[in-house]
Design a protein around this motif. Sequence first.
Motif, PDB file in Angstrom:
ATOM      1  N   LEU A   1      22.057  22.200 -73.189  1.00  0.00           N
ATOM      2  CA  LEU A   1      23.383  21.565 -73.240  1.00  0.00           C
ATOM      3  C   LEU A   1      24.086  21.943 -74.537  1.00  0.00           C
ATOM      4  N   HIS A   2      25.376  22.207 -74.438  1.00  0.00           N
ATOM      5  CA  HIS A   2      26.172  22.593 -75.605  1.00  0.00           C
ATOM      6  C   HIS A   2      26.901  21.377 -76.193  1.00  0.00           C
ATOM      7  N   ASP A   3      27.034  21.392 -77.513  1.00  0.00           N
ATOM      8  CA  ASP A   3      27.955  20.472 -78.227  1.00  0.00           C
ATOM      9  C   ASP A   3      27.623  19.000 -78.044  1.00  0.00           C
ATOM     10  N   MET A   4      26.359  18.663 -77.860  1.00  0.00           N
ATOM     11  CA  MET A   4      25.995  17.244 -77.741  1.00  0.00           C
ATOM     12  C   MET A   4      26.164  16.515 -79.072  1.00  0.00           C
ATOM     13  N   ALA A   5      25.947  17.212 -80.179  1.00  0.00           N
ATOM     14  CA  ALA A   5      26.024  16.566 -81.486  1.00  0.00           C
ATOM     15  C   ALA A   5      27.327  16.867 -82.204  1.00  0.00           C
ATOM     16  N   GLY A   6      28.168  17.689 -81.650  1.00  0.00           N
ATOM     17  CA  GLY A   6      29.382  18.078 -82.344  1.00  0.00           C
ATOM     18  C   GLY A   6      30.506  18.397 -81.387  1.00  0.00           C
ATOM     19  N   ASN A   7      31.536  19.022 -81.929  1.00  0.00           N
ATOM     20  CA  ASN A   7      32.764  19.389 -81.226  1.00  0.00           C
ATOM     21  C   ASN A   7      33.618  18.148 -80.990  1.00  0.00           C
ATOM     22  N   VAL A   8      33.304  17.328 -79.957  1.00  0.00           N
ATOM     23  CA  VAL A   8      33.990  16.047 -79.828  1.00  0.00           C
ATOM     24  C   VAL A   8      32.958  14.975 -79.510  1.00  0.00           C
ATOM     25  N   SER A   9      33.205  13.752 -79.967  1.00  0.00           N
ATOM     26  CA  SER A   9      32.400  12.612 -79.543  1.00  0.00           C
ATOM     27  C   SER A   9      32.719  12.322 -78.081  1.00  0.00           C
ATOM     28  N   GLU A  10      31.858  11.528 -77.448  1.00  0.00           N
ATOM     29  CA  GLU A  10      31.993  11.394 -76.002  1.00  0.00           C
ATOM     30  C   GLU A  10      31.839   9.950 -75.549  1.00  0.00           C
ATOM     31  N   TRP A  11      32.692   9.582 -74.580  1.00  0.00           N
ATOM     32  CA  TRP A  11      32.569   8.280 -73.938  1.00  0.00           C
ATOM     33  C   TRP A  11      31.298   8.239 -73.084  1.00  0.00           C
ATOM     34  N   VAL A  12      30.621   7.081 -73.100  1.00  0.00           N
ATOM     35  CA  VAL A  12      29.523   6.851 -72.164  1.00  0.00           C
ATOM     36  C   VAL A  12      29.841   5.594 -71.365  1.00  0.00           C
TER      37      VAL A  12
ATOM     38  N   ALA B   1      38.299   0.446 -74.840  1.00  0.00           N
ATOM     39  CA  ALA B   1      38.190   1.386 -73.720  1.00  0.00           C
ATOM     40  C   ALA B   1      39.465   2.178 -73.497  1.00  0.00           C
ATOM     41  N   ASP B   2      40.602   1.680 -74.017  1.00  0.00           N
ATOM     42  CA  ASP B   2      41.871   2.393 -73.851  1.00  0.00           C
ATOM     43  C   ASP B   2      42.153   3.349 -75.006  1.00  0.00           C
ATOM     44  N   THR B   3      41.252   3.459 -75.950  1.00  0.00           N
ATOM     45  CA  THR B   3      41.467   4.327 -77.107  1.00  0.00           C
ATOM     46  C   THR B   3      41.594   5.776 -76.673  1.00  0.00           C
ATOM     47  N   THR B   4      42.565   6.490 -77.257  1.00  0.00           N
ATOM     48  CA  THR B   4      42.672   7.946 -77.077  1.00  0.00           C
ATOM     49  C   THR B   4      42.925   8.557 -78.437  1.00  0.00           C
ATOM     50  N   ASN B   5      42.268   9.650 -78.732  1.00  0.00           N
ATOM     51  CA  ASN B   5      42.527  10.374 -79.973  1.00  0.00           C
ATOM     52  C   ASN B   5      42.000  11.794 -79.856  1.00  0.00           C
ATOM     53  N   ALA B   6      42.111  12.559 -80.937  1.00  0.00           N
ATOM     54  CA  ALA B   6      41.772  13.976 -80.952  1.00  0.00           C
ATOM     55  C   ALA B   6      40.292  14.219 -81.214  1.00  0.00           C
ATOM     56  N   ARG B   7      39.486  13.150 -81.290  1.00  0.00           N
ATOM     57  CA  ARG B   7      38.068  13.314 -81.596  1.00  0.00           C
ATOM     58  C   ARG B   7      37.160  12.963 -80.423  1.00  0.00           C
ATOM     59  N   ILE B   8      37.722  12.365 -79.374  1.00  0.00           N
ATOM     60  CA  ILE B   8      36.863  11.855 -78.303  1.00  0.00           C
ATOM     61  C   ILE B   8      37.196  12.535 -76.974  1.00  0.00           C
ATOM     62  N   GLY B   9      36.150  13.049 -76.352  1.00  0.00           N
ATOM     63  CA  GLY B   9      36.247  13.583 -74.994  1.00  0.00           C
ATOM     64  C   GLY B   9      35.146  12.960 -74.151  1.00  0.00           C
ATOM     65  N   PHE B  10      34.588  13.723 -73.212  1.00  0.00           N
ATOM     66  CA  PHE B  10      33.488  13.179 -72.391  1.00  0.00           C
ATOM     67  C   PHE B  10      32.831  14.310 -71.614  1.00  0.00           C
ATOM     68  N   ARG B  11      31.692  14.012 -71.066  1.00  0.00           N
ATOM     69  CA  ARG B  11      31.031  14.885 -70.085  1.00  0.00           C
ATOM     70  C   ARG B  11      30.487  13.996 -68.980  1.00  0.00           C
ATOM     71  N   VAL B  12      30.061  14.605 -67.892  1.00  0.00           N
ATOM     72  CA  VAL B  12      29.595  13.841 -66.738  1.00  0.00           C
ATOM     73  C   VAL B  12      28.124  14.147 -66.468  1.00  0.00           C
ATOM     74  N   VAL B  13      27.508  13.256 -65.711  1.00  0.00           N
ATOM     75  CA  VAL B  13      26.152  13.483 -65.209  1.00  0.00           C
ATOM     76  C   VAL B  13      26.187  13.335 -63.691  1.00  0.00           C
ATOM     77  N   ARG B  14      25.158  13.843 -63.071  1.00  0.00           N
ATOM     78  CA  ARG B  14      25.024  13.725 -61.602  1.00  0.00           C
ATOM     79  C   ARG B  14      23.609  13.327 -61.287  1.00  0.00           C
ATOM     80  N   ASP B  15      23.440  12.297 -60.489  1.00  0.00           N
ATOM     81  CA  ASP B  15      22.106  11.890 -60.053  1.00  0.00           C
ATOM     82  C   ASP B  15      21.550  12.928 -59.081  1.00  0.00           C
ATOM     83  N   LEU B  16      20.252  13.145 -59.122  1.00  0.00           N
ATOM     84  CA  LEU B  16      19.597  14.136 -58.268  1.00  0.00           C
ATOM     85  C   LEU B  16      18.885  13.437 -57.113  1.00  0.00           C
TER      86      LEU B  16
END
Length: 611
Positions: A535-546, A596-611
């Motif tokens: 996985l790329h950029d888990m510790a950097g680039n942008v923080s992520e919503w969970v 939860a409504d926060t938006t800024n230039a430091r936070i993005g997200f990624r997704v997961v999929r159950d198998l």
Amino acid sequence: MRAKASATLAIVVATLVAIAAVGCRDERVGEAEARRAPTVTVAGEERLPSWTPPRIEVTRENAQALAEQADEALMGGRFADDDAASLPLFMALRDYAPMRARADAGVRNSIDGLLLQARQQLGQIDEEPDALARVRHAAAVLRVVALERDDVQRFLQQVDRVEDGQRFSELGEAALARGEVGETGGEGALAWFRRALALRGSDTRARQGLAAAESALIRRAEDAADREDYADAERWLSLAARVRPEAGAVAEARGRIAFARATRIGELRDAGIAALVQPRDGIEQARGHLAHILRIAPPADPTATELRRRIEFAVHYGLFVPRQRFTDALKGGGRTPTMVVIPYGDFTMGAPRGEHGASDAERPTRAIHFERGLAFSMTEVTVGQFRRFVDATKYRARSSRRGYSMVYDLRSGNFVRRGNVDWRHDYLGRPAADDLPVVHVSAKDASAYAEWLADETGHRYRLPSEAEFEYALRAGSRAPYPWGTGTPPPGTGNLTGSGDRSPTGRRWQNAFRGYIDGAWGPAPVGRYTPGRFGLHDMAGNVSEWVADCWHTNYRRAPRDQRAWVNPGCRQRVVRGGSWASAPEQTRSAWRSGLDADTTNARIGFRVVRDL
């Protein structure tokens, strides 16, 4: 053969010519007394019938004609076939005095010819089906007319050995018909055929008997293989291999059985793999096929290992394998983000006592077990991927509805609110390239994107839980940072490094000493080295919503990987460091809570999929 015998017997011609001048007597010769010889026997059993010379009447009128007939039969190699053969004719002529000398010579020559002919035929009994019958007839004749001769006695001994061999072969064939192969010793077929061969090594009948016995053992092996009793099949093959070690029949049979065995094992493997996709009882069916394979497969068979591995993967990964990359098709066209399957396992979540930069929000630590693997998007969701979602659904993100977001100000080095900025913009508020991680999105925007993927694909796409994010970030490491401790290795990610410079020349005041990544602001996804799980950029680039709601510590948190959610919670958890995070915020255990409504230039997200 007969021409050769005739040539050999040409020596009789001179004698016949000399005798031809002898006159004939008027007296009638009485019938030659029939001579009766004892029956030839072997081991007390009757072997050869007695031979009685045919009754031939000799008179003055027919003596010359009979003598000429006898000479012709002698020259033709017909010595004792019937009453027109040379030996019975000459024997009858011996009782006619005028012909006695000529007849005695004819009898001797006929015996010599018959013995020679019989010896030749004895050597041909394995090639010519009728040769043995002719030898038997000749032996019966010679026993009557020349038993006193040493060469005849030696020949008869040879015939006795052949007859014994024939009897032994008959006994072997009878035993074989009863199924008594005698593979473990005793008086079975093998013993009889070997006794026959001990008498005459070239005995074709006995050799064929051995081959038949070998075939019987091979058939038993094949029958055992048909029952899938391959241990018993090998036992029979081993016994068969002792019968004719020089022959290749057993090796061929072993090859056939091995091929059939491998084919059956392959069928079971294929059936097991096919069962894995069944929604109900598929795993149990596959395990049944695996148990079947283990019963019939050779030790350490790779097919069993393969199916066991497939079953284990199915239990923990569905139809996937660890570190596999894949995408799912979207109903409206296109593909999902690239997903990477991370392995199941265990880890200790949170920061231990004494970890530099840690807070009580990251404690108490707890052991988390992952029963199944999970698929993470390989990178953060990009602007281009989020655009497809917006275009398809006409969704309006929080920043779009609100009309502003937080951007980075190059002059002051601070984050400021700026109007007309939404997910389509970068960290400075400029139009963003499609390969940049999407920012200026809220937790609800991120969840809406994941739900769209789930609707489009029919699979459960969602935001990761805190436990899942930290597990994937650590990737097996128990150290403070995913890479260990201290300054990260070159190319680790888009982090705050002392060597970084902003477009205006600004430096980070709190950064990793000696590190430089060449970026200020989010970088295109996938540029830096992935972690151990791919996985790329888990510790950097942008923080992520969970997916978790914010709680100030882990007391009463779930003991498994599930997200800790309270109905109606207003604060959500952010995980992972960003391009502007202090080193302490890049630790694997770091966590923060934001509206939860926060938006800024430091936070993005990624997704997961159950198998």
